[in-house]
Design a protein around this motif. Sequence first.
Motif, short mmCIF file in Angstrom:
data_model
loop_
_atom_site.label_atom_id
_atom_site.label_comp_id
_atom_site.label_asym_id
_atom_site.label_seq_id
_atom_site.Cartn_x
_atom_site.Cartn_y
_atom_site.Cartn_z
N UNK A 226 -49.29 -50.53 10.51
CA UNK A 226 -49.07 -51.61 9.53
C UNK A 226 -48.19 -52.71 10.13
N UNK A 227 -48.12 -52.75 11.46
CA UNK A 227 -47.22 -53.69 12.13
C UNK A 227 -47.93 -54.98 12.50
N UNK A 228 -47.14 -56.03 12.65
CA UNK A 228 -47.59 -57.29 13.22
C UNK A 228 -46.38 -57.97 13.86
N UNK B 129 -52.03 -60.84 16.94
CA UNK B 129 -50.79 -60.07 16.80
C UNK B 129 -49.83 -60.69 15.80
N UNK B 130 -50.00 -61.98 15.51
CA UNK B 130 -49.10 -62.66 14.58
C UNK B 130 -49.44 -62.29 13.14
N UNK B 131 -50.72 -62.31 12.80
CA UNK B 131 -51.12 -62.07 11.42
C UNK B 131 -51.46 -60.61 11.15
N UNK B 132 -51.90 -59.87 12.18
CA UNK B 132 -52.32 -58.50 11.97
C UNK B 132 -53.61 -58.47 11.16
N UNK B 133 -54.10 -57.30 10.75
CA UNK B 133 -53.59 -55.98 11.16
C UNK B 133 -53.96 -55.67 12.61
N UNK B 134 -53.33 -54.64 13.16
CA UNK B 134 -53.55 -54.27 14.55
C UNK B 134 -54.45 -53.04 14.66
N UNK B 135 -55.21 -52.78 13.60
CA UNK B 135 -56.24 -51.74 13.63
C UNK B 135 -57.47 -52.28 12.91
N UNK C 216 -49.71 -60.43 25.89
CA UNK C 216 -50.59 -61.23 25.04
C UNK C 216 -50.26 -62.72 25.17
N UNK C 217 -48.98 -63.04 25.28
CA UNK C 217 -48.59 -64.44 25.43
C UNK C 217 -48.99 -64.99 26.80
N UNK C 218 -48.98 -64.13 27.83
CA UNK C 218 -49.42 -64.57 29.16
C UNK C 218 -50.93 -64.76 29.20
N UNK C 219 -51.68 -63.93 28.47
CA UNK C 219 -53.14 -64.02 28.47
C UNK C 219 -53.64 -63.86 27.03
N UNK C 220 -53.47 -64.91 26.22
CA UNK C 220 -53.83 -64.80 24.80
C UNK C 220 -55.33 -64.67 24.59
#
Length: 351
Positions: A42-44, A90-96, A1-5
């Motif tokens: 529930x991850x970020x 990915x920093x703030x989420x949610x990831x769903x 993600x950091x390589x291709x945000x």
Amino acid sequence: EQFAPGTAAYNIPVARRLRGPLDRPALQRALDAVIARHETLRSRYPATDDGRPVLEIAAPAPFVLRTADADDEEHAARLVDELGALPFDLVTGPLINGLLVRIGAEDHVLLLVVHHSVSDGWSSEVLVSEVLRGYAAHARDEPDPLTELPVQYGDFALWQRERLTGGRLRDEVAYWGRELAGVRPLELPTTRPRPEHQTFDGAGYGFDVDRDLLDRLTALGKEHGATVHMVLLAAFQLVLSRFSGQRDFAVGSPVAGRPEPELEGLIGMFVNVLALRARLDGDPAFTELLARTRETCLEAYAHQELPFAQLVSELNVERDVSRSPVFQAVLAVQNYASAAPDAELPLHVEP
């Protein structure tokens, strides 16, 4: 993600058509229960000042299910595609993310999209299965049918990290260092120059393999002690070689990465990708290529524990933002079972 945000390339969408009277509160309760059950959902990943990601797991909370009305099936498909292509933060989420599209009074589409960092293809089927099982129970005013998980993804990550240390780690790194020494990127002929940065823009092409051909491929594999995957991989390598003019390159191939039964019901990024080197030197006959491919696969399976991202780091692979490292083509044979709806589910469920 950091390589291709900002890309949606790592989104994993799964959609189901729900025909019949829909109990919205039961669906909400089912979604809330599944997300509370799996820490990964529930991850970020907030980053430190030097850019290193840190894992944070939020407390269970009601899932925000988007809703929309569609004029017809084509409109519903566009709405599904739009959310499926929405990048995650990915920093703030949610990831769903989730979307419920209403096509008619008893005709809906449920879309769930999860970021690949916390899910994989197998996990998508776990997600759908658990949501449908929960929905069936709540629609009948029964308790949630899902028991507490024996382990969470964090337990697996800790086990994997403790296991891949010392001599085991050195052996894995040494094997892959020998196996991939000097491998060159795959250079397929294109009508346009390669962009400076990988864009993930492309198109899909779907086709079917008929039963007769599949049976013949299976028989060919059995005759030479190989699986259908090995036969397909050998053929794929041959096609890539003819287009590229190369005889030495690698093809990625995913493996489930769930070595223990306790991991089969977890949602998480378990899949690993093995870099399988093509060996077409000497212009081998196909049966000879199949034998080489079989040997390559068996050796790789015996060294499948080292995560690909760690392999890239341990081998200090030079990163090129215009292409993926080590391999630029993938052959994935999805052989996990699709989630079967509850026999008493008061809905007709379609992919």
